[in-house]
Design a protein around this motif. Structure first.
Motif, PDB file in Angstrom:
ATOM      1  N   LEU A 184       0.489  -1.162   0.048  1.00  0.00           N
ATOM      2  CA  LEU A 184       0.275  -0.088   0.095  1.00  0.00           C
ATOM      3  C   LEU A 184       1.200   1.503   0.156  1.00  0.00           C
ATOM      4  O   LEU A 184       1.634   1.298   0.332  1.00  0.00           O
ATOM      5  CB  LEU A 184      -0.591   0.198   1.276  1.00  0.00           C
ATOM      6  N   LYS A 185       0.852   2.045  -0.616  1.00  0.00           N
ATOM      7  CA  LYS A 185       0.927   3.762  -0.424  1.00  0.00           C
ATOM      8  C   LYS A 185       1.192   4.006   0.568  1.00  0.00           C
ATOM      9  O   LYS A 185       0.078   3.681   1.399  1.00  0.00           O
ATOM     10  CB  LYS A 185      -0.086   4.657  -1.594  1.00  0.00           C
ATOM     11  N   VAL A 186       2.292   4.254   1.285  1.00  0.00           N
ATOM     12  CA  VAL A 186       2.094   4.880   2.970  1.00  0.00           C
ATOM     13  C   VAL A 186       0.657   5.909   2.760  1.00  0.00           C
ATOM     14  O   VAL A 186       0.680   6.643   3.723  1.00  0.00           O
ATOM     15  CB  VAL A 186       3.414   4.738   3.239  1.00  0.00           C
ATOM     16  N   GLY A 187       1.592   7.185   2.062  1.00  0.00           N
ATOM     17  CA  GLY A 187       1.317   8.513   1.710  1.00  0.00           C
ATOM     18  C   GLY A 187       1.796   9.365   2.623  1.00  0.00           C
ATOM     19  O   GLY A 187       3.023   9.357   3.591  1.00  0.00           O
ATOM     20  N   GLY A 188       1.051  10.816   2.218  1.00  0.00           N
ATOM     21  CA  GLY A 188       1.917  11.805   3.186  1.00  0.00           C
ATOM     22  C   GLY A 188       1.929  12.798   2.621  1.00  0.00           C
ATOM     23  O   GLY A 188       1.642  13.071   1.594  1.00  0.00           O
ATOM     24  N   HIS A 189       1.790  14.171   2.682  1.00  0.00           N
ATOM     25  CA  HIS A 189       1.691  15.053   2.050  1.00  0.00           C
ATOM     26  C   HIS A 189       3.295  15.912   2.226  1.00  0.00           C
ATOM     27  O   HIS A 189       2.850  17.268   2.989  1.00  0.00           O
ATOM     28  CB  HIS A 189       0.506  16.448   2.314  1.00  0.00           C
ATOM     29  N   GLN A 190       3.580  16.153   1.292  1.00  0.00           N
ATOM     30  CA  GLN A 190       5.124  17.367   1.682  1.00  0.00           C
ATOM     31  C   GLN A 190       4.783  18.266   0.678  1.00  0.00           C
ATOM     32  O   GLN A 190       5.488  19.346   1.322  1.00  0.00           O
ATOM     33  CB  GLN A 190       6.534  16.444   0.414  1.00  0.00           C
ATOM     34  N   ALA A 191       3.777  18.742  -0.165  1.00  0.00           N
ATOM     35  CA  ALA A 191       3.803  20.022  -0.159  1.00  0.00           C
ATOM     36  C   ALA A 191       3.025  21.071   0.126  1.00  0.00           C
ATOM     37  O   ALA A 191       3.005  22.080   0.523  1.00  0.00           O
ATOM     38  CB  ALA A 191       2.773  20.084  -1.655  1.00  0.00           C
ATOM     39  N   SER A 192       1.995  19.603   1.270  1.00  0.00           N
ATOM     40  CA  SER A 192       0.856  20.661   2.148  1.00  0.00           C
ATOM     41  C   SER A 192       2.179  21.307   3.701  1.00  0.00           C
ATOM     42  O   SER A 192       2.043  22.483   3.448  1.00  0.00           O
ATOM     43  CB  SER A 192      -0.078  20.333   3.266  1.00  0.00           C
ATOM     44  N   CYS A 193       2.810  19.925   3.342  1.00  0.00           N
ATOM     45  CA  CYS A 193       3.649  20.468   4.416  1.00  0.00           C
ATOM     46  C   CYS A 193       4.435  22.313   4.084  1.00  0.00           C
ATOM     47  O   CYS A 193       4.870  23.097   4.626  1.00  0.00           O
ATOM     48  CB  CYS A 193       4.977  19.313   5.012  1.00  0.00           C
ATOM     49  N   ALA A 194       5.569  21.606   3.499  1.00  0.00           N
ATOM     50  CA  ALA A 194       6.319  22.620   2.860  1.00  0.00           C
ATOM     51  C   ALA A 194       4.896  23.982   2.047  1.00  0.00           C
ATOM     52  O   ALA A 194       6.036  25.203   2.624  1.00  0.00           O
ATOM     53  CB  ALA A 194       6.737  22.747   1.018  1.00  0.00           C
ATOM     54  N   SER A 195       4.613  24.260   2.199  1.00  0.00           N
ATOM     55  CA  SER A 195       4.041  25.615   1.890  1.00  0.00           C
ATOM     56  C   SER A 195       3.946  26.451   3.847  1.00  0.00           C
ATOM     57  O   SER A 195       3.308  27.721   3.121  1.00  0.00           O
ATOM     58  CB  SER A 195       2.596  25.943   1.180  1.00  0.00           C
ATOM     59  N   VAL A 196       3.768  25.887   4.602  1.00  0.00           N
ATOM     60  CA  VAL A 196       3.498  25.697   5.696  1.00  0.00           C
ATOM     61  C   VAL A 196       5.177  25.742   6.711  1.00  0.00           C
ATOM     62  O   VAL A 196       4.835  26.492   7.930  1.00  0.00           O
ATOM     63  CB  VAL A 196       2.010  25.355   6.850  1.00  0.00           C
ATOM     64  N   ILE A 197       6.020  26.333   5.532  1.00  0.00           N
ATOM     65  CA  ILE A 197       6.719  26.133   6.913  1.00  0.00           C
ATOM     66  C   ILE A 197       7.606  27.149   7.574  1.00  0.00           C
ATOM     67  O   ILE A 197       7.970  27.696   8.560  1.00  0.00           O
ATOM     68  CB  ILE A 197       8.282  25.529   5.568  1.00  0.00           C
ATOM     69  N   SER A 198       7.668  28.558   6.719  1.00  0.00           N
ATOM     70  CA  SER A 198       7.521  29.620   7.192  1.00  0.00           C
ATOM     71  C   SER A 198       6.586  30.225   8.313  1.00  0.00           C
ATOM     72  O   SER A 198       7.212  30.641   9.552  1.00  0.00           O
ATOM     73  CB  SER A 198       7.881  30.651   5.986  1.00  0.00           C
ATOM     74  N   TYR A 244      -0.949  34.676   2.387  1.00  0.00           N
ATOM     75  CA  TYR A 244      -0.656  33.915   0.266  1.00  0.00           C
ATOM     76  C   TYR A 244       1.071  32.857   0.277  1.00  0.00           C
ATOM     77  O   TYR A 244       2.130  32.937   0.504  1.00  0.00           O
ATOM     78  CB  TYR A 244       0.143  34.773  -0.010  1.00  0.00           C
ATOM     79  N   THR A 245       0.581  31.194   0.453  1.00  0.00           N
ATOM     80  CA  THR A 245       2.171  30.892  -0.111  1.00  0.00           C
ATOM     81  C   THR A 245       1.551  30.099  -1.730  1.00  0.00           C
ATOM     82  O   THR A 245       1.102  30.485  -1.844  1.00  0.00           O
ATOM     83  CB  THR A 245       2.013  29.743   1.233  1.00  0.00           C
ATOM     84  N   VAL A 246       2.884  29.217  -1.270  1.00  0.00           N
ATOM     85  CA  VAL A 246       2.835  28.164  -2.661  1.00  0.00           C
ATOM     86  C   VAL A 246       3.087  26.790  -2.085  1.00  0.00           C
ATOM     87  O   VAL A 246       3.538  26.594  -1.354  1.00  0.00           O
ATOM     88  CB  VAL A 246       4.355  28.420  -3.447  1.00  0.00           C
ATOM     89  N   LYS A 247       2.280  26.575  -2.432  1.00  0.00           N
ATOM     90  CA  LYS A 247       2.559  24.602  -1.981  1.00  0.00           C
ATOM     91  C   LYS A 247       2.849  24.392  -2.683  1.00  0.00           C
ATOM     92  O   LYS A 247       3.260  24.102  -3.571  1.00  0.00           O
ATOM     93  CB  LYS A 247       0.858  23.922  -2.255  1.00  0.00           C
ATOM     94  N   GLY A 248       3.445  23.337  -1.699  1.00  0.00           N
ATOM     95  CA  GLY A 248       5.331  22.659  -2.288  1.00  0.00           C
ATOM     96  C   GLY A 248       6.062  23.922  -2.492  1.00  0.00           C
ATOM     97  O   GLY A 248       7.167  23.420  -2.856  1.00  0.00           O
ATOM     98  N   MET A 249       5.852  24.849  -1.577  1.00  0.00           N
ATOM     99  CA  MET A 249       7.317  25.974  -2.089  1.00  0.00           C
ATOM    100  C   MET A 249       8.924  25.116  -1.726  1.00  0.00           C
ATOM    101  O   MET A 249       8.567  24.251  -0.671  1.00  0.00           O
ATOM    102  CB  MET A 249       7.201  27.012  -0.557  1.00  0.00           C
ATOM    103  N   GLY A 250       9.898  25.794  -2.522  1.00  0.00           N
ATOM    104  CA  GLY A 250      10.995  24.758  -2.483  1.00  0.00           C
ATOM    105  C   GLY A 250      11.084  23.541  -2.952  1.00  0.00           C
ATOM    106  O   GLY A 250      11.923  22.731  -3.047  1.00  0.00           O
ATOM    107  N   LEU A 251      10.019  23.274  -3.295  1.00  0.00           N
ATOM    108  CA  LEU A 251      10.113  21.627  -4.282  1.00  0.00           C
ATOM    109  C   LEU A 251       9.549  21.271  -5.146  1.00  0.00           C
ATOM    110  O   LEU A 251       9.186  22.386  -6.006  1.00  0.00           O
ATOM    111  CB  LEU A 251       9.187  20.776  -2.494  1.00  0.00           C
ATOM    112  N   PRO A 252      10.064  20.156  -6.051  1.00  0.00           N
ATOM    113  CA  PRO A 252      10.387  20.078  -7.266  1.00  0.00           C
ATOM    114  C   PRO A 252       9.151  20.754  -7.870  1.00  0.00           C
ATOM    115  O   PRO A 252       8.941  21.021  -9.268  1.00  0.00           O
ATOM    116  CB  PRO A 252      11.009  18.922  -7.417  1.00  0.00           C
ATOM    117  N   PHE A 253       7.824  19.753  -6.748  1.00  0.00           N
ATOM    118  CA  PHE A 253       6.684  20.424  -7.812  1.00  0.00           C
ATOM    119  C   PHE A 253       6.037  21.595  -7.133  1.00  0.00           C
ATOM    120  O   PHE A 253       4.253  21.340  -6.843  1.00  0.00           O
ATOM    121  CB  PHE A 253       5.408  19.111  -7.462  1.00  0.00           C
ATOM    122  N   ALA A 254       6.451  22.379  -6.711  1.00  0.00           N
ATOM    123  CA  ALA A 254       6.138  23.903  -6.426  1.00  0.00           C
ATOM    124  C   ALA A 254       4.696  24.215  -7.096  1.00  0.00           C
ATOM    125  O   ALA A 254       5.077  24.083  -8.492  1.00  0.00           O
ATOM    126  CB  ALA A 254       6.802  24.901  -5.739  1.00  0.00           C
TER     127      ALA A 254
END
Ligand SMILES: Cc1ncc(C[n+]2csc(CCOP(=O)(O)OP(=O)(O)O)c2C)c(N)n1
Ligand SMILES: [Mg+2]
Length: 801
Positions: A47-61, A330-340
């Motif tokens: 099974l895909k384990v999952g997780g949300h790298q993009a959702s995490c990235a947008s809220v880092i700051s 205002y943010t970018v979903k996935g900021m700093g990651l390749p799929f931003a």
């Protein structure tokens, strides 16, 4: 003119540089936690384990600014569910989480996918997962914070802020607006909602201009709204010649185009900008000197990614006071990651190759992924100092963030009048007992002080009125009861004051459960042991169901009293006659549900609920009550049996062939049928079921214990033990019959379950009970059927009827 305009940070240069290191670390850790779970850890089931790298990235700051500069230990936070890994990374830096737990993301014993109070430990203030609910909960937590303080309860700690870090799509949930309206009525304060406005939800990019509307709604509800649209780089660019044109272009840029350009990067940005603004010399002067990467950095320099700007704005709001405040970051979903910015990035995972590039950029050596200072421009000691400088790094109490709260003594007997021979209902009995407690006399004084009641506009019709008359309605400001002042007759004397103990809500049932959740956590959040009791019409539990489940998932402790219930509400009709609620009571974890038929049972169960709500291994409780008036019996009950879910009204003879079991207000029909049954089958037993939920829970618990090699007998097993092996059970309740039909599985006996499995309708009790098979005749028919040996005529025939 070509140089970028001045950037004026509020933080000292070094602190800003340090916090950028924190951001970098949180981005790495959150992305790596998810990558590790999906790509490195052995996967046993495919099974895909999952997780949300993009959702995490947008809220880092946003989370860096909050946790490492702005939040204080007394503040409480609901983190948007999909930023769980960032939250745990924050705690890893604070020394409150382990790398081993994080390696176990979404694995048994590891950190949960979404922050969980019960599974992830004491750092989680509010669980999240069902979007919208965690956000709204903070508003009710703010209300309860005031309640606790104004009643002089709880630990001596400074007032905190109740903060939600919310996804923008959470604002599509209606419960948010219900909570806003209710919060406005109660003049809540010290609430901050910080919206990660990445303009993306799960499926897509959210419509343009939506937030213009939403902003207006917040303001109408008395909130301050602070929009953090552009970071300092863009702010500086806008100051320059051509800057205004650039700003207008971005302001007018549809969300979807902005997202697409973000994903494509500097070349695409330049192309798009030059196509429309290329003839503007000022714009050219801003853009032309920038490399593609610098241009991409400039164009994605949104307010929610500028930690210095965020901190400045949070501090300004902090200094402005306690008005509820919504930050639209205002943010970018996935900021700093390749799929931003890519619209499909919600569940997107970095590939192994992408992770390799990212790892190199972060300077993380293999084998050092979890080292907190790895890859930073700081020594571990210096980085530790950066962390320690955060106000939030201080401990709230020596024990941490979960506070101890002494138990409230519940007297052995609740004050219940002698009722034998009188006619009354469980709902009236509940109101009477609570009103008596409300006198606050003698040993009930402390109990009375700790109870807080609430109801979504059904206070009077659920018999809470007399209690409210005695204890008053809570409001931060004293407000007179105009009717009383004018000496106009009314049964309800509802002065409002800070000392009042009833919180009156509007009709929205989700708010009831969110308030119960907030009140039911005050022992842990504030060290204030409250005994929250909420009343609602039984059918409308369904209306707030997700919030109820959510409250239980948090392990909030409260008593739900749902009344009236069932077809027994006869004339009210099918929209008010609840059918499924007994099954909800059985299926809801951390919620012990009961349905007494008589007030003596109610008194036992109400007392039990008040104790159970406080027990470390207890839970919330639920009483399903009725307005049907029944003649009250004169008897002595075994409280343990009532609490365990069933007690014999007439015990069966040894080897009895049949038992009639009833639950709730259909008791008279069952008793009448039993009288006839007993004439034919003298050994028959009459069983009062007070909780199919507890019976079932006890049964499965006993089975578990036996599987573990420990001897155990469930209450229902003991109850059914005297019966013949092939005895039959006829069961009846004013609710879905499946609540009882499992009873046959306990000892392999036959069940004829009676109850309601269709929508009801208006009528009187005789008509409705006949139509839905709850009348004496139907019960006798069922008994006849139950006694029928397979393929043989009934020994009783129809004579029983
Ligand atoms: C009540 C509920 N409905 C649906 C979902 C499934 N879901 C999870 S996240 C999500 C979209 C979230 O978007 P947003 O709030 O904007 O978060 P972000 O963009 O930060 O990931 C949806 C529909 C859910 N968790 N809860
Ligand atoms: Mg979003």
């Amino acid at each position: 003119m070509n140089a970028p305009g001045p950037i004026v940070p509020v933080l000292p240069e070094q602190r800003l540089a340090d916090l950028r290191q924190v951001e970098r670390k949180l981005l790495w850790l959150s992305a790596w936690t998810i990558h590790n779970a999906n790509h490195i850890r052995p996967n046993r089931d495919g099974l895909k384990v999952g997780g949300h790298q993009a959702s995490c990235a947008s809220v880092i700051s946003v989370m860096t600014a909050l946790y490492f500069e702005v939040l204080r230990p007394q503040d409480r936070v609901a983190v948007k569910p999909h930023a769980g890994p960032v939250f745990h990374a924050v705690n890893l830096l604070l020394g409150r989480q382990t790398a081993a737990q994080m390696e176990g993301l979404r694995q048994m014993g590891g950190i949960q996918s979404y922050p969980s109070r019960t599974k992830d430990g004491p750092e989680v203030d509010f669980s999240t997962g069902s979007v919208g609910l965690g956000v709204a909960l903070t508003s009710f937590a703010a209300l309860m914070q005031d309640y606790v303080r104004l009643h002089g309860l709880g630990a001596d700690l400074p007032q905190g802020r109740q903060v939600a870090i919310a996804g923008d799509a959470e604002l599509d949930e209606g419960n948010i607006y219900e909570a806003l309206l209710e919060g406005w009525k109660h003049d809540v304060r010290n609430v901050w909602w910080i919206i990660d406005y990445n303009r993306q939800s799960l499926d897509s990019v959210v419509p343009d201009r939506l937030f213009g509307r939403i902003e207006g709604l917040f303001r109408d509800m008395g909130w301050n709204v602070i929009t953090l649209k552009y970071g300092r780089l863009l702010q500086a660019a806008f100051e320059r010649e051509g800057g205004e044109a650039l700003r207008r272009w971005i302001d007018d840029c549809p969300n979807s185009l902005y997202s697409a350009l973000t994903f494509q990067g500097g070349v695409a940005w330049r192309q798009a900008l030059l196509a429309e603004l290329g003839r503007d010399a000022g714009v050219r002067a801003i853009l032309d000197p920038l490399s593609d990467d610098e241009l991409a950095t400039l164009m994605t320099n949104l307010g929610g990614h500028d930690v210095d700007y965020l901190i400045e704005q949070f501090r300004l709001a902090d200094a402005a006071g306690d008005q509820p405040t919504c930050f639209i970051a205002y943010t970018v979903k996935g900021m700093g990651l390749p799929f931003a910015g890519h619209k499909d990035n919600h569940s997107g995972l970095m590939t192994r190759d992408q992770m390799q590039v990212f790892r190199d950029a972060m300077h993380i050596r293999p084998g050092h992924e979890w080292d907190v200072a790895e890859g930073l421009d700081l020594t571990p000691e210096a980085f530790q100092q950066v962390i320690d400088a955060a106000p939030f790094a201080a401990k709230l109490t020596p024990e941490g963030r979960r506070l101890p709260a002494p138990l409230v003594h519940v007297p052995d007997r609740l004050p219940v009048a002698k009722l034998a021979g009188r006619r009354t209902s469980t709902q009236a009995g509940f109101g009477d007992i609570l009103a008596e407690i409300g006198r606050g006399q003698g040993e009930h004084a402390e109990l009375a002080r700790r109870i807080v009641t609430t109801s979504p506009d059904v206070t009077v019709s659920t018999n809470l009125g007399p209690w409210v008359n005695r204890r008053g309605v809570f409001d931060r400001h004293t407000r007179n009861d105009v009717f009383r002042d004018a000496k106009l007759a009314s049964a309800q004397r509802w002065g409002m004051a800070p000392g009042g103990q009833h919180i009156e809500l509007g009709i929205a049932e989700q708010n009831l459960f969110l308030l119960l959740a907030a009140a039911g956590l005050q022992h842990s959040l504030k060290g204030a042991r409250l005994l929250p009791i909420g009343t609602v019409y039984d059918p409308f539990v369904n209306r707030g169901l997700d919030a109820l489940i959510y409250a239980c998932y948090q392990d909030a402790r409260f008593l739900l009293v749902s009344t009236p219930s069932g077809l027994t509400l006869a004339p009210e009709g099918g929209q008010h006659q609840s059918v499924n609620t007994p099954l909800i009571g059985m299926a809801a974890d951390r919620l012990a549900s009961f349905e007494p038929a008589y007030v003596d049972e109610l008194a036992i169960l109400l007392r039990h609920a008040l104790v159970h709500m406080q027990a470390p291994d207890g839970s919330a409780a639920w009483l399903r009550l009725s307005t049907r008036q029944l003649q009250q019996p004169d008897r002595v009950l075994d409280p343990a049996a009532v609490i365990a879910g069933a007690h014999w009204v007439v015990p069966p003879g040894e080897g009895a062939p049949i038992v009639l079991a009833y639950q709730g207000p259909v008791a008279p029909e069952a008793e009448a049928a039993f009288a006839e049954l007993q004439a034919e089958v003298p050994d028959a037993g009459l069983l009062a079921i007070t909780s199919p939920d507890r019976l079932h829970a006890g049964w499965t618990a006993a089975a578990r214990a036996r599987r573990a090699g420990q001897p155990a007998t469930a209450h229902i097993e003991a109850i059914l033990a005297p019966l013949a092996r092939n005895a039959s059970l006829v069961t009846i309740l004013d609710g879905h019959p499946a609540a009882h039909s499992w009873l046959g599985g306990v000892r392999g006996q036959r069940v004829v379950p009676l109850g309601v499995d269709r929508f009801g309708q208006s009528g009187d009790l005789p008509d409705l009970y006949r139509e839905y098979g709850l009348d004496t005749e139907a019960i006798l028919d069922a008994c006849a059927q139950a006694l029928l040996p397979a393929a043989a005529p009934s020994p009783l025939g129809r004579g029983l009827g």
